[in-house]
Motif scaffolding. Structure first.
Motif, mmCIF file in Angstrom:
data_model
loop_
_atom_site.group_PDB
_atom_site.id
_atom_site.type_symbol
_atom_site.label_atom_id
_atom_site.label_comp_id
_atom_site.label_asym_id
_atom_site.label_seq_id
_atom_site.Cartn_x
_atom_site.Cartn_y
_atom_site.Cartn_z
ATOM 1 N N THR A 32 0.827 -1.207 0.000
ATOM 2 C CA THR A 32 0.000 0.000 0.000
ATOM 3 C C THR A 32 0.861 1.257 0.000
ATOM 4 O OG1 THR A 32 -0.146 -0.112 2.416
ATOM 5 C CG2 THR A 32 -1.930 -1.139 1.143
ATOM 6 N N GLU A 33 2.183 1.095 0.036
ATOM 7 C CA GLU A 33 3.097 2.221 -0.092
ATOM 8 C C GLU A 33 4.349 1.757 -0.825
ATOM 9 O OE1 GLU A 33 5.283 2.024 4.255
ATOM 10 O OE2 GLU A 33 3.520 3.305 4.004
ATOM 11 N N CYS A 34 5.107 2.713 -1.328
ATOM 12 C CA CYS A 34 6.262 2.347 -2.143
ATOM 13 C C CYS A 34 7.437 1.905 -1.272
ATOM 14 C CB CYS A 34 6.676 3.511 -3.038
ATOM 15 S SG CYS A 34 7.261 4.967 -2.153
ATOM 16 N N ILE A 80 -5.274 2.389 -6.144
ATOM 17 C CA ILE A 80 -3.962 1.953 -6.661
ATOM 18 C C ILE A 80 -4.018 1.765 -8.176
ATOM 19 C CG2 ILE A 80 -2.333 0.036 -6.680
ATOM 20 C CD1 ILE A 80 -2.879 -0.302 -3.691
ATOM 21 N N SER A 94 -2.458 11.621 -4.399
ATOM 22 C CA SER A 94 -2.204 10.206 -4.676
ATOM 23 C C SER A 94 -0.714 9.941 -4.848
ATOM 24 C CB SER A 94 -2.959 9.765 -5.938
ATOM 25 O OG SER A 94 -4.335 9.676 -5.701
ATOM 26 N N PHE A 106 1.238 7.179 -2.639
ATOM 27 C CA PHE A 106 1.759 5.935 -3.200
ATOM 28 C C PHE A 106 3.216 6.000 -3.658
ATOM 29 C CE2 PHE A 106 -2.901 5.446 -4.309
ATOM 30 C CZ PHE A 106 -3.143 4.528 -3.307
#
Length: 265
Positions: free
Chosen positions: A74-76, A203, A239, A243
């Motif tokens: 859910t995150e980089c 996403i 966004s 992300f």
């Protein structure tokens, strides 16, 4: 330079989105990139030793296993790859890894698990060669025997609608058509996909924007944002920080070869 080959399996096209091969052929000894969430699960196999590391905090890098499952993120995260790295990947649809594992996928979120621990005695290495085209066919045939249809009709229908819309469909409308409660709907997604439908849509929409911008570099961020279903540029920027942890300008300025490749895959 990164050499990339992609194959869409014919016999299991509803269960496996892609089988791919990547080779790092750059002159520089190290390549780094922020890897963004893309809504898909993957099995990844490295053919070369000690060729990839993942950053877990400011000062710590961990070597990636030879064969691994990359769960929903859910995150980089930052990935470091070394020249000469060669790897294969099996890219599942957001809901189809369940056909292979048959247990709730939310327990795998943000996980990088050695495949030997998750699937002891798996036979994938017996089907992997130095020849990408041969390996693509080998893996397709092997997966055709492994995968079993064990999904849910609500999930099958909803994922078709979500993927076809690149995440822009109203989740509330899908819930109403399903006839189940919002909580039960979210629970089904966590089981089969790993994350909620709302998060998956966010996403996928983000990745569609990146893919669209790559295809139409002459268009402004605002024009691409509208095409991807964003209300305005401020929504898009939010966004990006969610992300990618950076602004759109900084992201595209970094020339993210892997992210732009997989955003459209």
């Amino acid at each position: 330079m990164i050499l990339f080959k992609n194959y869409t399996p014919v016999t299991i096209s509803k269960l496996v989105k892609s089988i791919w091969y990547m080779e790092l052929t750059i002159d520089d000894p190290v390549y780094e990139e922020e890897i963004i969430p893309d809504g898909h699960h993957e099995l990844i196999f490295y053919l070369t030793a000690s060729c990839s590391q993942r950053q877990v905090d400011t000062n710590t890098w961990l070597e990636e296993p030879y064969a691994l499952l990359a769960g929903q993120t859910t995150e980089c995260y930052r990935l470091k790859m070394f020249a000469g790295a060669k790897l294969y990947g099996i890219r599942f649809f957001p809901h189809t890894l369940y056909h292979l594992l048959n247990f709730p996928l939310h327990s795998l979120n943000a996980a990088v698990l050695p495949l030997d621990e998750l699937l002891p005695g798996h036979g994938f290495w017996n089907h992997i060669t130095d020849n990408p085209e041969q390996t693509f066919q080998n893996i397709e045939n092997y997966l055709a025997d492994l995968l079993k249809a064990t999904s849910n009709p609500y999930i099958e229908y909803s994922l078709g609608q979500i993927l076809n819309s690149s995440g822009t469909i109203a989740v509330g409308d899908l819930i109403k058509k399903s006839g189940v409660t919002p909580k039960h709907y979210d629970d089904l997604f966590k089981k089969y996909v790993g994350i909620t439908p709302k998060y998956l849509c966010a996403i996928l929409k983000f990745n569609f924007f990146i893919s669209y911008k790559k295809s139409y570099p002459e268009k402004t961020l605002t024009e691409c944002a509208y095409e991807a279903g964003y209300y305005d540029q401020s929504h898009l920027i939010k966004s990006f920080y969610q992300f990618a942890r950076m602004s759109p300008g900084k992201y595209f300025g970094s020339n993210p070869i892997i992210g732009q490749q997989f955003a459209g895959l």
